[in-house]
Design a protein around this motif. Structure first.
Motif, PDB file in Angstrom:
ATOM      1  N   VAL A 112       1.815 -12.947   6.237  1.00 53.78           N
ATOM      2  CA  VAL A 112       1.175 -12.517   4.991  1.00 53.78           C
ATOM      3  C   VAL A 112       1.729 -11.138   4.647  1.00 53.78           C
ATOM      4  O   VAL A 112       1.777 -10.243   5.504  1.00 53.78           O
ATOM      5  CB  VAL A 112      -0.361 -12.443   5.123  1.00 53.78           C
ATOM      6  CG1 VAL A 112      -0.977 -11.807   3.873  1.00 53.78           C
ATOM      7  CG2 VAL A 112      -0.940 -13.829   5.338  1.00 53.78           C
ATOM      8  N   VAL A 113       2.127 -10.989   3.390  1.00 52.36           N
ATOM      9  CA  VAL A 113       2.589  -9.686   2.903  1.00 52.36           C
ATOM     10  C   VAL A 113       1.615  -9.222   1.827  1.00 52.36           C
ATOM     11  O   VAL A 113       1.327  -9.967   0.881  1.00 52.36           O
ATOM     12  CB  VAL A 113       4.019  -9.763   2.328  1.00 52.36           C
ATOM     13  CG1 VAL A 113       4.459  -8.382   1.847  1.00 52.36           C
ATOM     14  CG2 VAL A 113       4.982 -10.318   3.360  1.00 52.36           C
ATOM     15  N   LEU A 114       1.099  -7.989   1.991  1.00 51.47           N
ATOM     16  CA  LEU A 114       0.196  -7.399   0.997  1.00 51.47           C
ATOM     17  C   LEU A 114       0.954  -6.308   0.257  1.00 51.47           C
ATOM     18  O   LEU A 114       1.400  -5.319   0.856  1.00 51.47           O
ATOM     19  CB  LEU A 114      -1.052  -6.819   1.665  1.00 51.47           C
ATOM     20  CG  LEU A 114      -2.067  -7.853   2.157  1.00 51.47           C
ATOM     21  CD1 LEU A 114      -3.156  -7.175   2.981  1.00 51.47           C
ATOM     22  CD2 LEU A 114      -2.690  -8.595   0.979  1.00 51.47           C
ATOM     23  N   ALA A 156       7.927  -1.121   2.505  1.00 58.08           N
ATOM     24  CA  ALA A 156       6.932  -0.175   1.985  1.00 58.08           C
ATOM     25  C   ALA A 156       5.556  -0.814   1.890  1.00 58.08           C
ATOM     26  O   ALA A 156       4.600  -0.162   1.450  1.00 58.08           O
ATOM     27  CB  ALA A 156       7.363   0.344   0.617  1.00 58.08           C
ATOM     28  N   ASP A 157       5.448  -2.076   2.296  1.00 57.05           N
ATOM     29  CA  ASP A 157       4.187  -2.802   2.173  1.00 57.05           C
ATOM     30  C   ASP A 157       3.696  -3.206   3.562  1.00 57.05           C
ATOM     31  O   ASP A 157       4.291  -2.862   4.583  1.00 57.05           O
ATOM     32  CB  ASP A 157       4.389  -4.027   1.278  1.00 57.05           C
ATOM     33  CG  ASP A 157       4.963  -3.642  -0.083  1.00 57.05           C
ATOM     34  OD1 ASP A 157       4.286  -2.884  -0.807  1.00 57.05           O
ATOM     35  OD2 ASP A 157       6.095  -4.076  -0.396  1.00 57.05           O
ATOM     36  N   MET A 158       2.581  -3.931   3.585  1.00 58.93           N
ATOM     37  CA  MET A 158       1.985  -4.355   4.844  1.00 58.93           C
ATOM     38  C   MET A 158       2.380  -5.800   5.128  1.00 58.93           C
ATOM     39  O   MET A 158       2.141  -6.696   4.314  1.00 58.93           O
ATOM     40  CB  MET A 158       0.458  -4.236   4.782  1.00 58.93           C
ATOM     41  CG  MET A 158      -0.042  -2.825   4.510  1.00 58.93           C
ATOM     42  SD  MET A 158       0.460  -1.649   5.782  1.00 58.93           S
ATOM     43  CE  MET A 158      -0.374  -2.321   7.206  1.00 58.93           C
ATOM     44  N   ILE A 159       2.997  -6.028   6.317  1.00 62.36           N
ATOM     45  CA  ILE A 159       3.431  -7.369   6.719  1.00 62.36           C
ATOM     46  C   ILE A 159       2.634  -7.762   7.958  1.00 62.36           C
ATOM     47  O   ILE A 159       2.568  -7.002   8.937  1.00 62.36           O
ATOM     48  CB  ILE A 159       4.939  -7.395   7.028  1.00 62.36           C
ATOM     49  CG1 ILE A 159       5.743  -6.880   5.821  1.00 62.36           C
ATOM     50  CG2 ILE A 159       5.380  -8.806   7.410  1.00 62.36           C
ATOM     51  CD1 ILE A 159       7.224  -6.739   6.096  1.00 62.36           C
ATOM     52  N   PHE A 160       2.020  -8.929   7.932  1.00 62.86           N
ATOM     53  CA  PHE A 160       1.198  -9.406   9.042  1.00 62.86           C
ATOM     54  C   PHE A 160       1.689 -10.788   9.472  1.00 62.86           C
ATOM     55  O   PHE A 160       2.041 -11.632   8.632  1.00 62.86           O
ATOM     56  CB  PHE A 160      -0.279  -9.521   8.632  1.00 62.86           C
ATOM     57  CG  PHE A 160      -0.866  -8.237   8.122  1.00 62.86           C
ATOM     58  CD1 PHE A 160      -1.384  -7.293   9.002  1.00 62.86           C
ATOM     59  CD2 PHE A 160      -0.900  -7.973   6.756  1.00 62.86           C
ATOM     60  CE1 PHE A 160      -1.931  -6.120   8.518  1.00 62.86           C
ATOM     61  CE2 PHE A 160      -1.443  -6.797   6.277  1.00 62.86           C
ATOM     62  CZ  PHE A 160      -1.957  -5.865   7.155  1.00 62.86           C
ATOM     63  N   ALA A 166      -9.128  -1.910  -6.909  1.00 61.80           N
ATOM     64  CA  ALA A 166      -8.133  -2.706  -6.180  1.00 61.80           C
ATOM     65  C   ALA A 166      -7.030  -3.177  -7.124  1.00 61.80           C
ATOM     66  O   ALA A 166      -7.293  -3.619  -8.251  1.00 61.80           O
ATOM     67  CB  ALA A 166      -8.804  -3.896  -5.509  1.00 61.80           C
ATOM     68  N   LYS A 167      -5.785  -3.077  -6.643  1.00 62.35           N
ATOM     69  CA  LYS A 167      -4.628  -3.621  -7.351  1.00 62.35           C
ATOM     70  C   LYS A 167      -3.630  -4.056  -6.289  1.00 62.35           C
ATOM     71  O   LYS A 167      -2.985  -3.222  -5.652  1.00 62.35           O
ATOM     72  CB  LYS A 167      -4.010  -2.576  -8.277  1.00 62.35           C
ATOM     73  CG  LYS A 167      -2.830  -3.133  -9.079  1.00 62.35           C
ATOM     74  CD  LYS A 167      -2.242  -2.077 -10.011  1.00 62.35           C
ATOM     75  CE  LYS A 167      -1.084  -2.680 -10.815  1.00 62.35           C
ATOM     76  NZ  LYS A 167      -0.465  -1.688 -11.727  1.00 62.35           N
ATOM     77  N   PHE A 168      -3.516  -5.378  -6.075  1.00 59.44           N
ATOM     78  CA  PHE A 168      -2.628  -5.857  -5.022  1.00 59.44           C
ATOM     79  C   PHE A 168      -2.248  -7.311  -5.290  1.00 59.44           C
ATOM     80  O   PHE A 168      -2.860  -8.010  -6.106  1.00 59.44           O
ATOM     81  CB  PHE A 168      -3.287  -5.724  -3.649  1.00 59.44           C
ATOM     82  CG  PHE A 168      -4.458  -6.643  -3.431  1.00 59.44           C
ATOM     83  CD1 PHE A 168      -4.301  -7.871  -2.787  1.00 59.44           C
ATOM     84  CD2 PHE A 168      -5.735  -6.303  -3.879  1.00 59.44           C
ATOM     85  CE1 PHE A 168      -5.379  -8.715  -2.582  1.00 59.44           C
ATOM     86  CE2 PHE A 168      -6.813  -7.138  -3.674  1.00 59.44           C
ATOM     87  CZ  PHE A 168      -6.647  -8.350  -3.024  1.00 59.44           C
ATOM     88  N   ALA A 169      -1.229  -7.727  -4.543  1.00 58.21           N
ATOM     89  CA  ALA A 169      -0.796  -9.132  -4.567  1.00 58.21           C
ATOM     90  C   ALA A 169      -0.607  -9.579  -3.131  1.00 58.21           C
ATOM     91  O   ALA A 169      -0.263  -8.771  -2.257  1.00 58.21           O
ATOM     92  CB  ALA A 169       0.497  -9.293  -5.348  1.00 58.21           C
ATOM     93  N   MET A 170      -0.834 -10.874  -2.877  1.00 56.34           N
ATOM     94  CA  MET A 170      -0.691 -11.418  -1.528  1.00 56.34           C
ATOM     95  C   MET A 170       0.400 -12.484  -1.538  1.00 56.34           C
ATOM     96  O   MET A 170       0.433 -13.342  -2.424  1.00 56.34           O
ATOM     97  CB  MET A 170      -2.016 -12.001  -1.044  1.00 56.34           C
ATOM     98  CG  MET A 170      -1.963 -12.527   0.390  1.00 56.34           C
ATOM     99  SD  MET A 170      -3.563 -13.175   0.941  1.00 56.34           S
ATOM    100  CE  MET A 170      -4.514 -11.678   1.077  1.00 56.34           C
ATOM    101  N   ILE A 171       1.280 -12.392  -0.515  1.00 55.22           N
ATOM    102  CA  ILE A 171       2.374 -13.361  -0.373  1.00 55.22           C
ATOM    103  C   ILE A 171       2.164 -14.108   0.931  1.00 55.22           C
ATOM    104  O   ILE A 171       2.103 -13.500   2.003  1.00 55.22           O
ATOM    105  CB  ILE A 171       3.740 -12.650  -0.356  1.00 55.22           C
ATOM    106  CG1 ILE A 171       3.922 -11.785  -1.613  1.00 55.22           C
ATOM    107  CG2 ILE A 171       4.870 -13.666  -0.230  1.00 55.22           C
ATOM    108  CD1 ILE A 171       5.126 -10.872  -1.542  1.00 55.22           C
ATOM    109  N   MET A 172       2.022 -15.423   0.844  1.00 54.38           N
ATOM    110  CA  MET A 172       1.910 -16.271   2.034  1.00 54.38           C
ATOM    111  C   MET A 172       3.294 -16.868   2.329  1.00 54.38           C
ATOM    112  O   MET A 172       3.937 -17.442   1.453  1.00 54.38           O
ATOM    113  CB  MET A 172       0.920 -17.412   1.799  1.00 54.38           C
ATOM    114  CG  MET A 172      -0.530 -16.978   1.826  1.00 54.38           C
ATOM    115  SD  MET A 172      -1.067 -16.557   3.496  1.00 54.38           S
ATOM    116  CE  MET A 172      -0.838 -18.113   4.329  1.00 54.38           C
TER     117      MET A 172
END
Length: 486
Positions: free
Chosen positions: A409-411, A397-401, A356-362
């Motif tokens: 939340v952006v992953l 290019a990322d996942m936005i929820f 796993a290599k990721f960052a989470m943006i709230m």
């Protein structure tokens, strides 16, 4: 011109045969069968002829010898042999044998007295039939009563003559190689009135003449067998071509045409089987009917498959649509809370696998309640959509929820994780620009608190740990914004 037309007429069926392996194979089988049949017929005919020829030779030479033997006065002949004087009966016997030699085409007809096995003088001539033509040619009349044969008869031949000085009147046969040629000899003893053998009566036929008869028969039978084989081959080939090869070829052409028209097609109208029009009243006609029925069944089955495929396609579209609705936020088009949970479950698997290599943006939107209360929910919804548009500009290019009314939340995964702080800084800059423009409507003046957490295997056991850190950082940012306003 005529030659060219004849050549074309001959060439056309030859090309047809060359294009049809089954026809070619049938013709070859017929030819081979006919040749084999001709050979077998010729061989059987030859053996039958040879047996019959020898049987006929045995029969007529035996008849001649027995007829002559019945005409002989044994005592008179014995007297002539002892005195060397020819009697009237001897002369009558000479005349009789001469006539028989002429009429029965015998090479030699003679009476001889075996004396011993070893030459010289182991045989004595008693009588030899002759013809006038043979006498003139020097082949007849060379023997006479009382002449001894010197060394003319070798021991192995003399032994066969001596063996017939027995009391059995039956005619027997043996082969005798003489200076006149290879001879087939018929022989029987002659008896006096006391029943004692006094000489042997013989009739010779040249084996060359027998062989010549064989050769003539072989030549004639071979020609007849070849003609029979050719006629049989032509007849069988024609029958097989008309009854088997051509019907099968028509079936093959119809099946190939059906397969070609049907391959990859969804138009049922072109899936038609051309009737090969076979009326042989046998298994081949049954095969054609079965193939036509099978093609009709295939067409019906294809129709059912196409109908089912269309239904499945419709159902798949509905499932895709339902899946999209189930995991998509209806207002913004971002992933919803269910999509977030499904995606983070996959991320937990990557964490367990150590890849796993990721960052989470709230992101938590400010002032949403105020806009809803002051300007209405339509403006509030537009406010939410404007925030999503801004996030999508930098994180498409990322996942936005959207996991709550005013929470996103952006992953960010992979190498883009290294740029996450830079990207968030750009988002904050653009939000500040909207807030500083007095002409911008309230729904377009975007303010939001943002918290960032970069996954670390040392600090985080799962995605929820990362979420909690990002959430804390977001509230820290929100508190800082409140402090700045105060």
């Amino acid at each position: 011109m005529k030659r060219a037309l004849v050549y074309k007429k001959i060439r056309k069926p030859i090309k047809k045969i060359q294009r049809n392996p089954l026809t070619r194979a049938m013709i070859m089988v017929c030819v081979l069968f006919s040749i084999l049949s001709a050979i077998i017929m010729g061989a059987i005919g030859f053996f039958v002829y040879e047996h019959d020829m020898l049987h006929r030779y045995h029969a007529y030479t035996a008849d001649v010898l027995n007829y002559v033997a019945r005409s002989i006065d044994g005592d008179d002949l014995q007297q002539c042999m002892q005195t060397g004087v020819k009697s009237e009966k001897y002369n009558a016997l000479q005349t009789l044998t001469n006539d028989l030699k002429e009429t029965h085409k015998l090479e030699f007809l003679y009476i001889i007295q075996p004396i011993s096995e070893n030459p010289p003088d182991n045989m004595m001539d008693v009588l030899a039939a002759y013809t006038q033509a043979g006498k003139e040619a020097g082949t007849d009349g060379l023997t006479d009563l009382g002449n001894y044969t010197a060394d003319f008869y070798p021991p192995e031949v003399a032994r066969q003559y001596m063996a017939r000085m027995d009391y059995d009147p039956t005619v027997t046969f043996f082969q005798n190689d003489t200076e006149f040629g290879n001879i087939y000899t018929a022989i029987r003893p002659i008896f006096n009135s006391s029943g004692e053998p006094i000489a042997v009566l013989c009739a010779d036929v040249l084996i060359d003449e027998i062989d010549a008869g064989r050769i003539r028969f072989i030549a004639l039978s071979s020609i007849m067998a070849m003609l029979t084989g050719i006629i049989l081959s032509i007849g069988m080939s024609y029958w097989l071509i008309k009854r088997v090869a051509e019907p099968i070829q028509r079936i093959s052409s119809s099946a190939s045409a059906f397969a070609k028209k049907s391959h990859g097609r969804r138009d049922l109208e072109v899936m038609s089987f051309n009737d090969p029009n076979i009326h042989t009243h046998d298994e081949i006609e049954d095969l054609a009917k079965a193939l036509a029925s099978m093609c009709d069944d295939m067409k019906a089955y294809a129709k059912e498959l196409i109908t089912a495929d269309r239904r499945v396609g419709t159902l798949e579209a509905k499932v895709i649509r339902m899946d999209y609705l189930a995991y998509t936020d209806a207002l913004t088009g971002a992933g919803n809370k269910a999509a977030y949970e499904k995606y983070t479950a996959s991320l937990n698997g990557d964490i367990q696998a150590g890849k796993a290599k990721f960052a989470m943006i709230m992101v938590d939107l400010n002032y949403l309640k105020r806009i809803n209360d002051t300007y209405g929910h339509d403006q509030g919804n537009q406010y939410i959509k404007n925030l999503y548009t801004l996030l999508w500009h930098y994180f498409n290019a990322d996942m936005i929820f959207r996991i709550g009314g005013d929470e996103f939340v952006v992953l960010v995964q992979g190498n883009r994780t290294d740029r996450v702080f830079e990207l968030v800084k750009s988002v904050k800059r653009d939000m500040a620009l909207t807030m500083s423009n007095p002409d911008t409507g309230s729904a377009y003046r975007i303010s939001a608190a943002i918290g960032i957490a970069v996954y670390s295997p040392v600090r985080h056991a799962n995605v929820n740990d990362v979420f909690k850190e990002a959430d804390r950082n977001m509230y820290m940012d929100k508190n800082a914004m409140h402090a700045l306003r105060d």
